[in-house]
Design a protein around this motif. Sequence first.
Motif, PDB file in Angstrom:
ATOM      1  N   HIS A 128     -26.531 -43.631 -42.948  1.00 28.05           N
ATOM      2  CA  HIS A 128     -25.081 -43.597 -43.163  1.00 28.05           C
ATOM      3  C   HIS A 128     -24.338 -44.034 -41.909  1.00 28.05           C
ATOM      4  CE1 HIS A 128     -26.362 -39.672 -41.621  1.00 28.05           C
ATOM      5  NE2 HIS A 128     -25.218 -39.663 -40.968  1.00 28.05           N
ATOM      6  N   TYR A 144     -20.324 -41.551 -44.488  1.00 23.22           N
ATOM      7  CA  TYR A 144     -20.354 -42.236 -45.783  1.00 23.22           C
ATOM      8  C   TYR A 144     -21.550 -43.183 -45.803  1.00 23.22           C
ATOM      9  CZ  TYR A 144     -15.826 -40.240 -46.610  1.00 23.22           C
ATOM     10  OH  TYR A 144     -14.827 -39.325 -46.791  1.00 23.22           O
ATOM     11  N   THR A 145     -22.001 -43.510 -47.024  1.00 25.00           N
ATOM     12  CA  THR A 145     -23.200 -44.329 -47.172  1.00 25.00           C
ATOM     13  C   THR A 145     -22.831 -45.706 -47.723  1.00 25.00           C
ATOM     14  OG1 THR A 145     -24.221 -42.265 -47.903  1.00 25.00           O
ATOM     15  CG2 THR A 145     -25.552 -44.262 -48.114  1.00 25.00           C
ATOM     16  N   VAL A 168     -16.265 -44.075 -52.751  1.00 23.24           N
ATOM     17  CA  VAL A 168     -15.695 -42.822 -52.227  1.00 23.24           C
ATOM     18  C   VAL A 168     -15.053 -42.033 -53.357  1.00 23.24           C
ATOM     19  CG1 VAL A 168     -14.020 -41.812 -50.622  1.00 23.24           C
ATOM     20  CG2 VAL A 168     -15.310 -43.843 -49.961  1.00 23.24           C
ATOM     21  N   LYS A 169     -15.435 -40.747 -53.425  1.00 19.41           N
ATOM     22  CA  LYS A 169     -14.790 -39.861 -54.394  1.00 19.41           C
ATOM     23  C   LYS A 169     -13.628 -39.159 -53.702  1.00 19.41           C
ATOM     24  CE  LYS A 169     -15.515 -35.829 -57.252  1.00 19.41           C
ATOM     25  NZ  LYS A 169     -16.447 -34.802 -57.700  1.00 19.41           N
ATOM     26  N   TYR A 171     -11.284 -36.153 -53.229  1.00 17.62           N
ATOM     27  CA  TYR A 171     -11.147 -34.722 -53.532  1.00 17.62           C
ATOM     28  C   TYR A 171      -9.675 -34.326 -53.425  1.00 17.62           C
ATOM     29  CZ  TYR A 171     -16.187 -34.485 -53.206  1.00 17.62           C
ATOM     30  OH  TYR A 171     -17.528 -34.689 -53.431  1.00 17.62           O
ATOM     31  N   ASN A 173      -8.084 -31.841 -52.264  1.00 13.92           N
ATOM     32  CA  ASN A 173      -7.646 -31.361 -50.943  1.00 13.92           C
ATOM     33  C   ASN A 173      -8.359 -32.084 -49.804  1.00 13.92           C
ATOM     34  OD1 ASN A 173      -6.151 -29.338 -52.285  1.00 13.92           O
ATOM     35  ND2 ASN A 173      -8.035 -28.108 -52.457  1.00 13.92           N
ATOM     36  N   LYS A 175      -9.258 -34.421 -46.845  1.00 17.61           N
ATOM     37  CA  LYS A 175      -8.443 -35.138 -45.841  1.00 17.61           C
ATOM     38  C   LYS A 175      -8.764 -36.628 -45.850  1.00 17.61           C
ATOM     39  CE  LYS A 175      -7.377 -31.691 -42.378  1.00 17.61           C
ATOM     40  NZ  LYS A 175      -8.290 -30.708 -41.803  1.00 17.61           N
ATOM     41  N   SER A 177     -11.166 -38.415 -47.715  1.00 17.18           N
ATOM     42  CA  SER A 177     -11.452 -39.114 -48.980  1.00 17.18           C
ATOM     43  C   SER A 177     -10.143 -39.526 -49.664  1.00 17.18           C
ATOM     44  CB  SER A 177     -12.304 -38.246 -49.902  1.00 17.18           C
ATOM     45  OG  SER A 177     -11.635 -37.058 -50.243  1.00 17.18           O
ATOM     46  N   ARG A 178      -9.140 -38.657 -49.624  1.00 13.51           N
ATOM     47  CA  ARG A 178      -7.853 -39.032 -50.253  1.00 13.51           C
ATOM     48  C   ARG A 178      -7.209 -40.174 -49.480  1.00 13.51           C
ATOM     49  NH1 ARG A 178      -3.382 -35.066 -50.956  1.00 13.51           N
ATOM     50  NH2 ARG A 178      -4.177 -34.262 -49.000  1.00 13.51           N
ATOM     51  N   PRO A 312     -23.778 -32.260 -53.683  1.00  8.00           N
ATOM     52  CA  PRO A 312     -23.099 -31.199 -52.942  1.00  8.00           C
ATOM     53  C   PRO A 312     -24.122 -30.162 -52.456  1.00  8.00           C
ATOM     54  CG  PRO A 312     -22.136 -31.510 -55.135  1.00  8.00           C
ATOM     55  CD  PRO A 312     -23.380 -32.336 -55.080  1.00  8.00           C
TER      56      PRO A 312
HETATM   57  C1  LIG Z   1     -24.851 -38.219 -44.969  1.00  2.71           C
HETATM   58  C2  LIG Z   1     -23.616 -38.153 -45.868  1.00  2.71           C
HETATM   59  C3  LIG Z   1     -23.243 -39.275 -46.588  1.00  2.71           C
HETATM   60  C4  LIG Z   1     -22.109 -39.227 -47.421  1.00  2.71           C
HETATM   61  N1  LIG Z   1     -21.790 -40.329 -48.158  1.00  2.71           N
HETATM   62  C5  LIG Z   1     -20.706 -40.280 -48.983  1.00  2.71           C
HETATM   63  C6  LIG Z   1     -20.345 -41.420 -49.780  1.00  2.71           C
HETATM   64  O1  LIG Z   1     -20.982 -42.480 -49.729  1.00  2.71           O
HETATM   65  N2  LIG Z   1     -19.268 -41.310 -50.604  1.00  2.71           N
HETATM   66  C7  LIG Z   1     -18.522 -40.140 -50.676  1.00  2.71           C
HETATM   67  O2  LIG Z   1     -17.531 -40.102 -51.437  1.00  2.71           O
HETATM   68  N3  LIG Z   1     -18.838 -39.062 -49.918  1.00  2.71           N
HETATM   69  C8  LIG Z   1     -19.893 -39.110 -49.071  1.00  2.71           C
HETATM   70  N4  LIG Z   1     -20.198 -38.023 -48.293  1.00  2.71           N
HETATM   71  C9  LIG Z   1     -19.239 -36.886 -48.253  1.00  2.71           C
HETATM   72  C10 LIG Z   1     -18.131 -37.215 -47.210  1.00  2.71           C
HETATM   73  O3  LIG Z   1     -18.693 -37.222 -45.908  1.00  2.71           O
HETATM   74  C11 LIG Z   1     -16.977 -36.190 -47.172  1.00  2.71           C
HETATM   75  O4  LIG Z   1     -17.528 -34.910 -47.017  1.00  2.71           O
HETATM   76  C12 LIG Z   1     -16.129 -36.221 -48.434  1.00  2.71           C
HETATM   77  O5  LIG Z   1     -15.546 -37.525 -48.600  1.00  2.71           O
HETATM   78  C13 LIG Z   1     -14.994 -35.198 -48.330  1.00  2.71           C
HETATM   79  O6  LIG Z   1     -14.296 -35.397 -47.152  1.00  2.71           O
HETATM   80  P1  LIG Z   1     -12.750 -34.978 -47.045  1.00  2.71           P
HETATM   81  O7  LIG Z   1     -12.311 -35.160 -45.633  1.00  2.71           O
HETATM   82  O8  LIG Z   1     -11.957 -35.701 -48.083  1.00  2.71           O
HETATM   83  O9  LIG Z   1     -12.762 -33.453 -47.486  1.00  2.71           O
HETATM   84  P2  LIG Z   1     -12.529 -32.156 -46.518  1.00  2.71           P
HETATM   85  O10 LIG Z   1     -11.147 -32.237 -45.985  1.00  2.71           O
HETATM   86  O11 LIG Z   1     -13.658 -32.141 -45.539  1.00  2.71           O
HETATM   87  O12 LIG Z   1     -12.688 -31.003 -47.553  1.00  2.71           O
HETATM   88  C14 LIG Z   1     -11.580 -30.579 -48.371  1.00  2.71           C
HETATM   89  C15 LIG Z   1     -12.043 -29.990 -49.681  1.00  2.71           C
HETATM   90  O13 LIG Z   1     -12.643 -31.050 -50.479  1.00  2.71           O
HETATM   91  C16 LIG Z   1     -13.663 -30.506 -51.305  1.00  2.71           C
HETATM   92  N5  LIG Z   1     -14.943 -31.160 -50.988  1.00  2.71           N
HETATM   93  C17 LIG Z   1     -15.223 -31.889 -49.872  1.00  2.71           C
HETATM   94  N6  LIG Z   1     -16.484 -32.369 -49.941  1.00  2.71           N
HETATM   95  C18 LIG Z   1     -17.008 -31.947 -51.104  1.00  2.71           C
HETATM   96  C19 LIG Z   1     -18.276 -32.123 -51.751  1.00  2.71           C
HETATM   97  N7  LIG Z   1     -19.267 -32.883 -51.188  1.00  2.71           N
HETATM   98  N8  LIG Z   1     -18.478 -31.522 -52.955  1.00  2.71           N
HETATM   99  C20 LIG Z   1     -17.503 -30.788 -53.538  1.00  2.71           C
HETATM  100  N9  LIG Z   1     -16.279 -30.584 -52.972  1.00  2.71           N
HETATM  101  C21 LIG Z   1     -16.036 -31.139 -51.782  1.00  2.71           C
HETATM  102  C22 LIG Z   1     -13.742 -29.052 -51.025  1.00  2.71           C
HETATM  103  O14 LIG Z   1     -12.909 -28.394 -51.942  1.00  2.71           O
HETATM  104  C23 LIG Z   1     -13.154 -28.951 -49.623  1.00  2.71           C
HETATM  105  O15 LIG Z   1     -12.692 -27.682 -49.376  1.00  2.71           O
HETATM  106  C24 LIG Z   1     -21.334 -38.031 -47.502  1.00  2.71           C
HETATM  107  C25 LIG Z   1     -21.737 -36.910 -46.774  1.00  2.71           C
HETATM  108  C26 LIG Z   1     -22.869 -36.954 -45.986  1.00  2.71           C
HETATM  109  C27 LIG Z   1     -23.273 -35.705 -45.227  1.00  2.71           C
END
Ligand SMILES: Cc1cc2nc3c(=O)[nH]c(=O)nc-3n(C[C@H](O)[C@H](O)[C@H](O)COP(=O)(O)OP(=O)(O)OC[C@H]3O[C@@H](n4cnc5c(N)ncnc54)[C@H](O)[C@@H]3O)c2cc1C
Length: 321
Positions: A128, A144-145, A168-169, A171, A173, A175, A177-178, A312
């Motif tokens: 990643h 991310y991958t 990218v999915k 979420y 809340n 930070k 991903s949105r 997850p």
């Molecule tokens: C090695 C690795 C590779 C990854 N590759 C990808 C990828 O290719 N595409 C991708 O979309 N994501 C991937 N992820 C997940 C990514 O790193 C983030 O964790 C994700 O996008 C959420 O980040 P955020 O800042 O939006 O959420 P944050 O601000 O960190 O979290 C806010 C809220 O979002 C929700 N949330 C966050 N992560 C998850 C989860 N995994 N499952 C359920 N609820 C969640 C929870 O409610 C959490 O409280 C990967 C993670 C790892 C460890």
Amino acid sequence: MDWFQQLGFLCFVFYTKTPYPEVSITLKQPNQFCFALNGKTRCITLHKNVNWPCVVKIVADIGKVQVKLIKKVLGLWPTFGTLTTTRNIQIDYWKCELLNSFDVTPNAKFLLFKYQQNLYNHVYPGRHIYIKANVNGQVVSRPYTPVWPLVETTEYGIISEDTLCLLVKSYPNGKLSRHLCSLNQGDLIEVSRPQGSFECWTSKTNLILLAAGTGITPMLPIIWNALHSSIKKYNITLLYFNKKETCIIWKKYLDQKSAAYSSRLTVHYILSEEENSMGDTKGHIDESVITKYFPTLNEESLNEHAVCVCGPPGFNKLCEK
Ligand SMILES: Cc1cc2nc3c(=O)[nH]c(=O)nc-3n(C[C@H](O)[C@H](O)[C@H](O)COP(=O)(O)OP(=O)(O)OC[C@H]3O[C@@H](n4cnc5c(N)ncnc54)[C@H](O)[C@@H]3O)c2cc1C
């Protein structure tokens, strides 16, 4: 380093002598070619100009890297040019701009980025990168991958070798991903060098892939590489867990690929929140699901399989159990 040429191109071949070498390649000027192998950078002033992008072939197991550069003007060169510098550099992040984004499910996007410089940043299957961005005044970084579609498709335009592709999915809340899913064309992010050391899947020829939601992202390059390997014939079974059918990322590509490689790639879609119109199980990952889809699997035969799990944290824990 070896090199050879034909009228239209020249090729450099590097023998790094380490498996899975870290590879990044840049064309700073049309005749300024730099390559970083395992952190050591060398630059070449080429005899004449070449085009970008280059074509890179890596035989990861033996650390052989081949870089093909297309000449701007046909002709044989008396020399490749001159090797100008050798130094160790440590670039932590490169800037990338969004080229385009596409909806793939109601809450996941396929994002295409271009590095601001002519850069080829190789990420091995299962590894990643970190994406860093300024989100409302706060710097946020997450892993991310990188992925690419499993089949040749023009649905997203022509994806060149140096394009960074992410699924990218978003979420509610989340930070980063949105933020990523709301970027506009031309907006910038920063991208790290590749991270991780995941390569165990290559040692076995039977692959069991257990993925949930965006946990499919590391599986896509593994599937592509396993089906296109010229060294080994892999047999792959993917159990892909989602809440609903509309959440399944790139189902049509997975279906096309499993139809094309019906004896080597089997995909089962398992849904937890609605009846399964595809004939597979409704439910979550548990022992009964594993027994159903892998009836002959036991401790002994497990040694012949590589099992890759991504989803997850709760899903990953259940898989381990
Ligand atoms: C090695 C690795 C590779 C990854 N590759 C990808 C990828 O290719 N595409 C991708 O979309 N994501 C991937 N992820 C997940 C990514 O790193 C983030 O964790 C994700 O996008 C959420 O980040 P955020 O800042 O939006 O959420 P944050 O601000 O960190 O979290 C806010 C809220 O979002 C929700 N949330 C966050 N992560 C998850 C989860 N995994 N499952 C359920 N609820 C969640 C929870 O409610 C959490 O409280 C990967 C993670 C790892 C460890």
